[in-house]
Scaffold this active site. Structure first.
Site, PDB file in Angstrom:
ATOM      1  CG  HIS A 158     -99.921  43.502  42.742  1.00 37.35           C
ATOM      2  ND1 HIS A 158    -101.273  43.703  42.647  1.00 37.35           N
ATOM      3  CD2 HIS A 158     -99.683  43.132  44.037  1.00 37.35           C
ATOM      4  CE1 HIS A 158    -101.839  43.455  43.827  1.00 37.35           C
ATOM      5  NE2 HIS A 158    -100.893  43.094  44.679  1.00 37.35           N
ATOM      6  CE  LYS A 172     -99.552  43.853  37.735  1.00 37.38           C
ATOM      7  NZ  LYS A 172    -100.766  44.552  37.246  1.00 37.38           N
ATOM      8  CD  GLU A 207    -102.113  41.586  47.561  1.00 34.29           C
ATOM      9  OE1 GLU A 207    -101.103  42.327  47.497  1.00 34.29           O
ATOM     10  OE2 GLU A 207    -103.187  41.857  46.984  1.00 34.29           O
ATOM     11  CE1 TYR A 245    -104.110  41.523  40.643  1.00 39.45           C
ATOM     12  CE2 TYR A 245    -103.142  40.057  39.018  1.00 39.45           C
ATOM     13  CZ  TYR A 245    -103.128  41.257  39.711  1.00 39.45           C
ATOM     14  OH  TYR A 245    -102.155  42.183  39.459  1.00 39.45           O
ATOM     15  CG  ASN A 286    -100.485  47.881  35.546  1.00 37.38           C
ATOM     16  OD1 ASN A 286     -99.988  46.792  35.828  1.00 37.38           O
ATOM     17  ND2 ASN A 286    -101.636  48.285  36.060  1.00 37.38           N
TER      18      ASN A 286
HETATM   19  N1  UDP Z   1    -106.627  45.884  34.992  1.00 41.51           N
HETATM   20  C1  UDP Z   1    -106.956  45.753  33.649  1.00 41.51           C
HETATM   21  N2  UDP Z   1    -107.963  46.530  33.148  1.00 41.51           N
HETATM   22  C2  UDP Z   1    -108.653  47.430  33.903  1.00 41.51           C
HETATM   23  C3  UDP Z   1    -108.318  47.554  35.263  1.00 41.51           C
HETATM   24  C4  UDP Z   1    -107.304  46.767  35.783  1.00 41.51           C
HETATM   25  O1  UDP Z   1    -106.345  44.972  32.938  1.00 41.51           O
HETATM   26  O2  UDP Z   1    -109.546  48.113  33.402  1.00 41.51           O
HETATM   27  C5  UDP Z   1    -105.545  45.047  35.546  1.00 41.51           C
HETATM   28  C6  UDP Z   1    -104.273  45.840  35.773  1.00 41.51           C
HETATM   29  O3  UDP Z   1    -103.161  44.997  35.470  1.00 41.51           O
HETATM   30  C7  UDP Z   1    -104.322  46.126  37.256  1.00 41.51           C
HETATM   31  C8  UDP Z   1    -104.975  44.861  37.789  1.00 41.51           C
HETATM   32  O4  UDP Z   1    -105.934  44.521  36.804  1.00 41.51           O
HETATM   33  O5  UDP Z   1    -103.020  46.369  37.776  1.00 41.51           O
HETATM   34  C9  UDP Z   1    -105.662  44.993  39.130  1.00 41.51           C
HETATM   35  O6  UDP Z   1    -106.573  46.075  39.068  1.00 41.51           O
HETATM   36  P1  UDP Z   1    -106.671  47.128  40.260  1.00 41.51           P
HETATM   37  O7  UDP Z   1    -107.877  47.956  40.009  1.00 41.51           O
HETATM   38  O8  UDP Z   1    -106.569  46.418  41.573  1.00 41.51           O
HETATM   39  O9  UDP Z   1    -105.381  48.058  40.020  1.00 41.51           O
HETATM   40  P2  UDP Z   1    -104.024  48.200  40.833  1.00 41.51           P
HETATM   41  O10 UDP Z   1    -104.320  47.937  42.281  1.00 41.51           O
HETATM   42  O11 UDP Z   1    -103.056  47.198  40.252  1.00 41.51           O
HETATM   43  O12 UDP Z   1    -103.567  49.608  40.585  1.00 41.51           O
HETATM   44 MG    MG Z   2    -105.325  46.385  43.204  1.00 45.08          MG
END
Ligand code: UDP
Ligand code: MG
Length: 136
Positions: free
Chosen positions: A118, A12, A129, A52, A115
């Site tokens: 992805h 990212k 994807e 997304y 974070n």
């Molecule tokens: N995210 C965020 N706030 C939250 C939860 C998720 O900004 O409370 C963002 C974060 O960048 C995350 C992405 O949304 O990686 C997708 O969320 P997901 O729950 O799918 O997490 P991931 O699969 O990336 O661990």
């Molecule tokens: Mg996810």
């Protein structure tokens, strides 16, 4: 029996900006995740919104799409034994504060939104994807 899978990984904007691409790629390779394809791109907010869209009802959706389109990202196809779950383990929990030691998000993540990586969460989503970024 072997169970080789492909999965999609994204480095990212926060990590690309901090020049962490090579370090993160080393971690994938160390964990037997082969990088079959890799390209650096800068997507539009509309493309991020499409990518997304499963999160469109979430309160963080708009910020998430702005963020993913805020700078260059590196999209990769990772391949290996149980690659989908393996990559999720190597990444660590969504919130870097909760991620296990030595995971990418523990090492490099700044916050739950920034974070660093992805990763696809299922074989089916991995296919969708990978097609999103690598079809044609
Ligand atoms: N995210 C965020 N706030 C939250 C939860 C998720 O900004 O409370 C963002 C974060 O960048 C995350 C992405 O949304 O990686 C997708 O969320 P997901 O729950 O799918 O997490 P991931 O699969 O990336 O661990
Ligand atoms: Mg996810």
């Amino acid at each position: 029996m072997s169970n080789v899978q492909n999965t999609l990984s994204i480095i990212k904007p926060d990590a690309v900006e901090r020049n962490l691409v090579d370090e993160i790629k080393i971690i994938f390779r160390k964990n037997n995740l082969e990088i079959k394809e890799s390209k650096k791109i800068h997507i539009t907010k509309e493309e991020a919104a499409e990518f997304y869209k499963v999160h469109q009802s979430k309160p963080f959706y708009n910020d998430l799409c702005s963020y993913l389109s805020s700078g260059p990202i590196v999209v990769m196809i990772l391949s290996g034994e149980n690659a989908v779950l393996k990559n999720r383990k190597v990444m660590g929990a969504t919130d870097p504060k909760k991620a296990e030691e030595n995971t990418i998000r523990k090492l490099y993540g700044i916050s739950i939104d920034k974070n660093s990586v992805h990763g696809s969460d299922s074989i089916q989503n991995a296919k969708i994807e990978i097609d999103f970024f690598f079809k044609n």
